[in-house]
Design an enzyme around this catalytic site. Structure first.
Site, PDB file in Angstrom:
ATOM      1  N   GLU A  16      -1.530  -0.573  -6.118  1.00  0.00           N
ATOM      2  CA  GLU A  16      -2.912  -1.038  -5.965  1.00  0.00           C
ATOM      3  C   GLU A  16      -3.085  -2.357  -6.710  1.00  0.00           C
ATOM      4  O   GLU A  16      -2.207  -2.799  -7.448  1.00  0.00           O
ATOM      5  CB  GLU A  16      -3.891  -0.022  -6.586  1.00  0.00           C
ATOM      6  CG  GLU A  16      -4.157   1.213  -5.748  1.00  0.00           C
ATOM      7  CD  GLU A  16      -5.084   0.952  -4.574  1.00  0.00           C
ATOM      8  OE1 GLU A  16      -5.543  -0.197  -4.410  1.00  0.00           O
ATOM      9  OE2 GLU A  16      -5.333   1.889  -3.807  1.00  0.00           O
ATOM     10  N   ARG A  99     -12.911   8.355 -12.310  1.00  0.00           N
ATOM     11  CA  ARG A  99     -12.035   7.383 -12.973  1.00  0.00           C
ATOM     12  C   ARG A  99     -12.242   6.034 -12.314  1.00  0.00           C
ATOM     13  O   ARG A  99     -12.678   5.953 -11.165  1.00  0.00           O
ATOM     14  CB  ARG A  99     -10.563   7.788 -12.841  1.00  0.00           C
ATOM     15  CG  ARG A  99     -10.022   7.708 -11.406  1.00  0.00           C
ATOM     16  CD  ARG A  99      -8.504   7.734 -11.428  1.00  0.00           C
ATOM     17  NE  ARG A  99      -7.880   7.758 -10.128  1.00  0.00           N
ATOM     18  CZ  ARG A  99      -7.570   6.681  -9.406  1.00  0.00           C
ATOM     19  NH1 ARG A  99      -7.881   5.464  -9.847  1.00  0.00           N
ATOM     20  NH2 ARG A  99      -6.960   6.799  -8.240  1.00  0.00           N
ATOM     21  N   ASN A 101     -11.366   2.775 -10.306  1.00  0.00           N
ATOM     22  CA  ASN A 101     -10.456   2.474  -9.203  1.00  0.00           C
ATOM     23  C   ASN A 101     -10.378   0.955  -9.055  1.00  0.00           C
ATOM     24  O   ASN A 101     -10.256   0.249 -10.064  1.00  0.00           O
ATOM     25  CB  ASN A 101     -10.930   3.201  -7.939  1.00  0.00           C
ATOM     26  CG  ASN A 101      -9.853   3.263  -6.883  1.00  0.00           C
ATOM     27  OD1 ASN A 101      -8.696   3.506  -7.220  1.00  0.00           O
ATOM     28  ND2 ASN A 101     -10.179   3.022  -5.640  1.00  0.00           N
ATOM     29  N   ASN A 156     -13.678   0.643  -3.721  1.00  0.00           N
ATOM     30  CA  ASN A 156     -12.489  -0.138  -3.406  1.00  0.00           C
ATOM     31  C   ASN A 156     -12.780  -1.627  -3.314  1.00  0.00           C
ATOM     32  O   ASN A 156     -13.365  -2.198  -4.219  1.00  0.00           O
ATOM     33  CB  ASN A 156     -11.814   0.432  -2.157  1.00  0.00           C
ATOM     34  CG  ASN A 156     -10.672   1.359  -2.537  1.00  0.00           C
ATOM     35  OD1 ASN A 156      -9.860   1.005  -3.376  1.00  0.00           O
ATOM     36  ND2 ASN A 156     -10.621   2.529  -1.947  1.00  0.00           N
ATOM     37  N   ASP A 211      -9.624  -0.136   2.584  1.00  0.00           N
ATOM     38  CA  ASP A 211      -9.264   0.104   1.174  1.00  0.00           C
ATOM     39  C   ASP A 211      -9.462  -1.190   0.390  1.00  0.00           C
ATOM     40  O   ASP A 211     -10.573  -1.686   0.299  1.00  0.00           O
ATOM     41  CB  ASP A 211      -7.830   0.660   1.150  1.00  0.00           C
ATOM     42  CG  ASP A 211      -7.448   1.267  -0.186  1.00  0.00           C
ATOM     43  OD1 ASP A 211      -8.043   0.888  -1.208  1.00  0.00           O
ATOM     44  OD2 ASP A 211      -6.528   2.102  -0.228  1.00  0.00           O
TER      45      ASP A 211
HETATM   46 CA    CA Z   1      -7.666   1.154  -3.385  1.00  0.00          CA
END
Ligand code: CA
Length: 312
Positions: A16, A99, A101, A156, A211
């Site tokens: 990520e 949490r 991201n 995201n 995403d």
């Molecule tokens: Ca992501």
């Protein structure tokens, strides 16, 4: 156009947060589930990593040295060489098991990052996340944290238009890219609206879940689509699809522009959510991929410009 594995021998469970550091021609990215941050020097090909103490959502450089990352429910600063970590903020005393991201800095140097549920369950091998437990935050230049809104499933992608008047945002659970009017002076967002709605496309079944994303110099959004192995380019002004790039790894998570001319697209991937069959069929799943020859460029990535030296 050509697609290749950018960094041999590095496989993430949940790659990520790619971020290109222009001055050193280095790609930063994280393995959220292995709690690691990686740096890959594109000139020397050296790779190094830092192990942090909890899940890592994203990482950004701090202008005065070291990095900021979303670590578990904290936003923390860490030094690369020593790994010394300093908690700057911590969220959630509400009992929600969330949490941090994805995260990114805005054009004024604030750090924006949002949360998601940390529990992942599986339905026929497909990951299912807790609904609506996340919020979107920004850390301003004094190190103070603001909550902008809640009800997010998986916080995201973030991107800002080059005129600094629009912020684009993805809550993956909505299958949309949303737009906000953005005030670069105050860091406030307003006038929330839909920019791109996956559900309205006839080919929606092949588009996966939006995403991470990045924006090019023409204002087009490049959205990594979870579950289908592609990055789709959209024009947010019209909500239309312009092109798509297939990646030989079915779980694509985020992307950024990099390289000397910022004309290469780097894409992170995630085997944690793959089936056994996918893992066998796509042995490079988990690698960072590079796409060249797209004919477009990105803009330099923003860094955190806060005055937090006294707190480190
Ligand atoms: Ca992501």
């Amino acid at each position: 156009m050509s697609v290749s594995v950018a960094i041999p021998n590095v496989t993430s469970q949940l790659g990520e947060g790619p971020h290109w550091e222009e001055d050193t021609q280095t790609l930063l990215f994280v393995d959220s589930l292995e709690c690691k941050v990686y740096r890959w020097n594109s000139l020397t090909k050296d790779v190094s990593s830092v192990q942090l103490g909890d899940t890592v959502g994203s990482v950004v450089p701090f202008q005065n040295g070291g990095y900021l990352a979303g670590v578990g429910r904290t936003i923390s600063h860490f030094e690369w060489n020593t790994g010394v970590t300093t908690k700057l903020q911590e969220v959630s005393s509400t009992g929600l098991d969330d949490r941090f991201n994805d995260g990114k800095c805005d054009p004024a140097g604030r750090f924006w990052t949002g949360t998601m549920g940390s529990k992942i369950s599986y339905n026929n091998g497909i990951p299912v996340f807790e609904q609506n437990v996340g919020s979107l935050y920004s850390l301003d230049k004094t190190g103070a944290l603001s909550k902008h809104f809640s009800g997010i499933t998986v916080s995201n992608g973030l991107a800002w238009s080059s005129d600094e008047r629009v912020m684009f945002y993805i809550d993956t659970g909505t299958r949309k890219v949303e737009a906000f009017t953005y005030d670069v002076e105050s860091g406030e967002i307003s006038d929330r609206r839909d920019a791109i709605t996956f559900e309205t496309f006839p080919e929606k079944a092949t588009m996966g879940w939006p995403d991470g994303m990045t924006i090019d110099t023409e204002g087009h959004l490049w959205v990594a689509c979870f579950g289908v192995g592609k990055v789709i380019c959209f024009d947010p002004a019209t909500g239309t699809k312009l092109t798509e790039v297939n990646i030989p790894a079915p779980i694509t998570t985020s992307c950024c522009f990099g390289g000397k001319n910022l004309d290469e697209l780097y894409i992170t991937t995630a085997p944690f959510a793959a089936t056994e069959q996918e893992l066998q069929q796509y042995p490079s799943l988990g690698s960072v991929f590079k796409v060249t020859g797209l004919g477009v460029k990105g803009r330099p990535a923003n860094v955190y410009q806060g005055d937090i030296k006294g707190r480190l």
